[in-house]
Motif scaffolding. Structure first.
Motif, PDB file in Angstrom:
ATOM      1  N   GLY A   9      34.050  31.590  54.918  1.00  0.00           N
ATOM      2  CA  GLY A   9      35.031  30.706  54.325  1.00  0.00           C
ATOM      3  C   GLY A   9      35.623  31.208  53.029  1.00  0.00           C
ATOM      4  O   GLY A   9      36.656  30.737  52.594  1.00  0.00           O
ATOM      5  N   CYS A  10      34.972  32.168  52.381  1.00  0.00           N
ATOM      6  CA  CYS A  10      35.519  32.653  51.109  1.00  0.00           C
ATOM      7  C   CYS A  10      35.222  34.134  50.875  1.00  0.00           C
ATOM      8  O   CYS A  10      34.698  34.497  49.840  1.00  0.00           O
ATOM      9  N   PRO A  11      35.529  35.015  51.843  1.00  0.00           N
ATOM     10  CA  PRO A  11      35.251  36.419  51.598  1.00  0.00           C
ATOM     11  C   PRO A  11      36.198  36.988  50.544  1.00  0.00           C
ATOM     12  O   PRO A  11      37.386  36.683  50.543  1.00  0.00           O
ATOM     13  N   PRO A  12      35.676  37.788  49.616  1.00  0.00           N
ATOM     14  CA  PRO A  12      36.570  38.413  48.646  1.00  0.00           C
ATOM     15  C   PRO A  12      37.395  39.504  49.320  1.00  0.00           C
ATOM     16  O   PRO A  12      36.951  40.122  50.279  1.00  0.00           O
ATOM     17  N   VAL A  13      38.601  39.709  48.839  1.00  0.00           N
ATOM     18  CA  VAL A  13      39.460  40.780  49.338  1.00  0.00           C
ATOM     19  C   VAL A  13      39.326  41.938  48.370  1.00  0.00           C
ATOM     20  O   VAL A  13      39.633  41.798  47.190  1.00  0.00           O
ATOM     21  N   GLU A  14      38.821  43.070  48.860  1.00  0.00           N
ATOM     22  CA  GLU A  14      38.604  44.229  48.009  1.00  0.00           C
ATOM     23  C   GLU A  14      39.514  45.370  48.400  1.00  0.00           C
ATOM     24  O   GLU A  14      39.846  45.535  49.564  1.00  0.00           O
ATOM     25  N   THR A  15      39.883  46.167  47.415  1.00  0.00           N
ATOM     26  CA  THR A  15      40.637  47.384  47.679  1.00  0.00           C
ATOM     27  C   THR A  15      39.639  48.490  47.997  1.00  0.00           C
ATOM     28  O   THR A  15      38.429  48.313  47.847  1.00  0.00           O
ATOM     29  N   ALA A  16      40.129  49.641  48.421  1.00  0.00           N
ATOM     30  CA  ALA A  16      39.259  50.751  48.793  1.00  0.00           C
ATOM     31  C   ALA A  16      38.384  51.215  47.629  1.00  0.00           C
ATOM     32  O   ALA A  16      37.290  51.713  47.835  1.00  0.00           O
ATOM     33  N   ASN A  17      38.857  51.028  46.397  1.00  0.00           N
ATOM     34  CA  ASN A  17      38.071  51.474  45.244  1.00  0.00           C
ATOM     35  C   ASN A  17      37.105  50.404  44.740  1.00  0.00           C
ATOM     36  O   ASN A  17      36.465  50.573  43.716  1.00  0.00           O
ATOM     37  N   GLY A  18      36.975  49.272  45.451  1.00  0.00           N
ATOM     38  CA  GLY A  18      36.000  48.258  45.097  1.00  0.00           C
ATOM     39  C   GLY A  18      36.498  47.137  44.222  1.00  0.00           C
ATOM     40  O   GLY A  18      35.751  46.227  43.906  1.00  0.00           O
ATOM     41  N   LEU A  19      37.766  47.166  43.818  1.00  0.00           N
ATOM     42  CA  LEU A  19      38.296  46.097  42.981  1.00  0.00           C
ATOM     43  C   LEU A  19      38.593  44.868  43.831  1.00  0.00           C
ATOM     44  O   LEU A  19      39.199  44.969  44.885  1.00  0.00           O
ATOM     45  N   VAL A  20      38.152  43.722  43.378  1.00  0.00           N
ATOM     46  CA  VAL A  20      38.427  42.467  44.080  1.00  0.00           C
ATOM     47  C   VAL A  20      39.810  41.988  43.653  1.00  0.00           C
ATOM     48  O   VAL A  20      40.101  41.904  42.465  1.00  0.00           O
ATOM     49  N   THR A  21      40.686  41.679  44.617  1.00  0.00           N
ATOM     50  CA  THR A  21      42.050  41.251  44.314  1.00  0.00           C
ATOM     51  C   THR A  21      42.295  39.788  44.658  1.00  0.00           C
ATOM     52  O   THR A  21      43.253  39.198  44.182  1.00  0.00           O
ATOM     53  N   GLU A  22      41.418  39.216  45.494  1.00  0.00           N
ATOM     54  CA  GLU A  22      41.600  37.826  45.905  1.00  0.00           C
ATOM     55  C   GLU A  22      40.247  37.217  46.214  1.00  0.00           C
ATOM     56  O   GLU A  22      39.388  37.863  46.793  1.00  0.00           O
ATOM     57  N   MET A  23      40.056  35.956  45.809  1.00  0.00           N
ATOM     58  CA  MET A  23      38.816  35.257  46.108  1.00  0.00           C
ATOM     59  C   MET A  23      39.140  33.792  46.335  1.00  0.00           C
ATOM     60  O   MET A  23      39.867  33.189  45.552  1.00  0.00           O
ATOM     61  N   ASN A  24      38.631  33.237  47.433  1.00  0.00           N
ATOM     62  CA  ASN A  24      38.920  31.850  47.808  1.00  0.00           C
ATOM     63  C   ASN A  24      40.413  31.595  47.910  1.00  0.00           C
ATOM     64  O   ASN A  24      40.910  30.527  47.563  1.00  0.00           O
TER      65      ASN A  24
ATOM     66  N   THR B  36      38.362  44.632  30.767  1.00  0.00           N
ATOM     67  CA  THR B  36      38.931  43.307  31.021  1.00  0.00           C
ATOM     68  C   THR B  36      39.926  42.936  29.938  1.00  0.00           C
ATOM     69  O   THR B  36      41.044  42.486  30.225  1.00  0.00           O
ATOM     70  N   LEU B  37      39.549  43.127  28.692  1.00  0.00           N
ATOM     71  CA  LEU B  37      40.450  42.821  27.581  1.00  0.00           C
ATOM     72  C   LEU B  37      41.726  43.663  27.644  1.00  0.00           C
ATOM     73  O   LEU B  37      42.820  43.164  27.391  1.00  0.00           O
ATOM     74  N   LEU B  38      41.583  44.944  28.017  1.00  0.00           N
ATOM     75  CA  LEU B  38      42.755  45.818  28.179  1.00  0.00           C
ATOM     76  C   LEU B  38      43.656  45.326  29.305  1.00  0.00           C
ATOM     77  O   LEU B  38      44.876  45.256  29.157  1.00  0.00           O
ATOM     78  N   SER B  39      43.052  44.954  30.453  1.00  0.00           N
ATOM     79  CA  SER B  39      43.862  44.533  31.602  1.00  0.00           C
ATOM     80  C   SER B  39      44.606  43.231  31.327  1.00  0.00           C
ATOM     81  O   SER B  39      45.665  42.996  31.897  1.00  0.00           O
ATOM     82  N   LEU B  40      44.049  42.393  30.464  1.00  0.00           N
ATOM     83  CA  LEU B  40      44.715  41.138  30.094  1.00  0.00           C
ATOM     84  C   LEU B  40      45.700  41.315  28.964  1.00  0.00           C
ATOM     85  O   LEU B  40      46.417  40.377  28.608  1.00  0.00           O
ATOM     86  N   GLY B  41      45.749  42.524  28.404  1.00  0.00           N
ATOM     87  CA  GLY B  41      46.680  42.786  27.305  1.00  0.00           C
ATOM     88  C   GLY B  41      46.246  42.195  25.981  1.00  0.00           C
ATOM     89  O   GLY B  41      47.058  42.032  25.071  1.00  0.00           O
ATOM     90  N   LEU B  42      44.952  41.886  25.857  1.00  0.00           N
ATOM     91  CA  LEU B  42      44.461  41.284  24.620  1.00  0.00           C
ATOM     92  C   LEU B  42      44.126  42.303  23.542  1.00  0.00           C
ATOM     93  O   LEU B  42      44.030  41.954  22.375  1.00  0.00           O
TER      94      LEU B  42
ATOM     95  N   VAL C  81      42.846  37.306  41.830  1.00  0.00           N
ATOM     96  CA  VAL C  81      41.958  37.511  40.684  1.00  0.00           C
ATOM     97  C   VAL C  81      42.131  38.921  40.149  1.00  0.00           C
ATOM     98  O   VAL C  81      42.631  39.804  40.841  1.00  0.00           O
ATOM     99  N   ARG C  82      41.706  39.126  38.920  1.00  0.00           N
ATOM    100  CA  ARG C  82      41.653  40.465  38.328  1.00  0.00           C
ATOM    101  C   ARG C  82      40.197  40.884  38.293  1.00  0.00           C
ATOM    102  O   ARG C  82      39.320  40.063  38.064  1.00  0.00           O
ATOM    103  N   SER C  83      39.951  42.163  38.481  1.00  0.00           N
ATOM    104  CA  SER C  83      38.580  42.652  38.381  1.00  0.00           C
ATOM    105  C   SER C  83      38.586  44.050  37.799  1.00  0.00           C
ATOM    106  O   SER C  83      39.611  44.737  37.813  1.00  0.00           O
ATOM    107  N   VAL C  84      37.451  44.441  37.277  1.00  0.00           N
ATOM    108  CA  VAL C  84      37.278  45.782  36.731  1.00  0.00           C
ATOM    109  C   VAL C  84      35.941  46.325  37.209  1.00  0.00           C
ATOM    110  O   VAL C  84      35.032  45.556  37.521  1.00  0.00           O
ATOM    111  N   LEU C  85      35.828  47.620  37.266  1.00  0.00           N
ATOM    112  CA  LEU C  85      34.563  48.280  37.576  1.00  0.00           C
ATOM    113  C   LEU C  85      34.174  49.117  36.373  1.00  0.00           C
ATOM    114  O   LEU C  85      35.009  49.818  35.798  1.00  0.00           O
ATOM    115  N   ALA C  86      32.918  49.043  35.983  1.00  0.00           N
ATOM    116  CA  ALA C  86      32.446  49.797  34.836  1.00  0.00           C
ATOM    117  C   ALA C  86      30.957  50.086  35.001  1.00  0.00           C
ATOM    118  O   ALA C  86      30.285  49.478  35.832  1.00  0.00           O
ATOM    119  N   LYS C  87      30.474  51.011  34.185  1.00  0.00           N
ATOM    120  CA  LYS C  87      29.063  51.374  34.266  1.00  0.00           C
ATOM    121  C   LYS C  87      28.184  50.485  33.401  1.00  0.00           C
ATOM    122  O   LYS C  87      26.988  50.392  33.634  1.00  0.00           O
TER     123      LYS C  87
END
Length: 127
Positions: A84-99, A118-124, A103-109
């Motif tokens: 009922g709520c699978p996340p939509v992921e791109t090939a590189n693992g970023l989630v683009t849609e949920m429910n 996250t702060l960079l992607s939001l322009g903060l 959504v925005r997502s980031v991958l980091a170590k």
């Protein structure tokens, strides 16, 4: 490495809370963030827990390419897509849609690196 892993509570009677179920889809992160999709074909609860192991069960995953593996669960590299709520992921693992919502997502170590991205992607903040 991740120390905390969120697992869903089971809504079915007689099922241990947090266990995935046969038929659930999974995305498994391998080297360099490459994601492989598959389905759970078997769930075997672990009878004796040890303090050093955080796994609650072993799951058998059959990947879409036909290969199978047994993995301890929970594992930070295994993402279970709940019905009922699978996340939509791109090939590189970023989630683009949920429910059904974008959504925005980031991958980091590290969590700190993820927070910065996250702060960079939001322009903060600026680089």
């Amino acid at each position: 490495d991740v120390d905390a892993i969120a697992v869903p509570l089971s809504s079915k009677k007689g099922k241990q809370a947090g266990l995935p179920e046969v038929g659930m889809r999974v995305s498994v992160r391998f080297d360099k963030g490459v994601m492989y999709e598959g389905s759970i074909t078997k769930v075997k609860p672990i009878e004796k827990q040890t303090k050093s192991k955080k796994a609650v069960c072993n799951i058998t995953i059959k990947y879409d390419d036909g290969t199978s593996e047994i993995a301890a669960f929970p594992d930070p590299d295994i993402n279970v897509a709940h019905q009922g709520c699978p996340p939509v992921e791109t090939a590189n693992g970023l989630v683009t849609e949920m429910n059904g919502k974008p959504v925005r997502s980031v991958l980091a170590k590290t969590p700190l690196e993820a927070w910065g991205k996250t702060l960079l992607s939001l322009g903060l903040i600026d680089e």
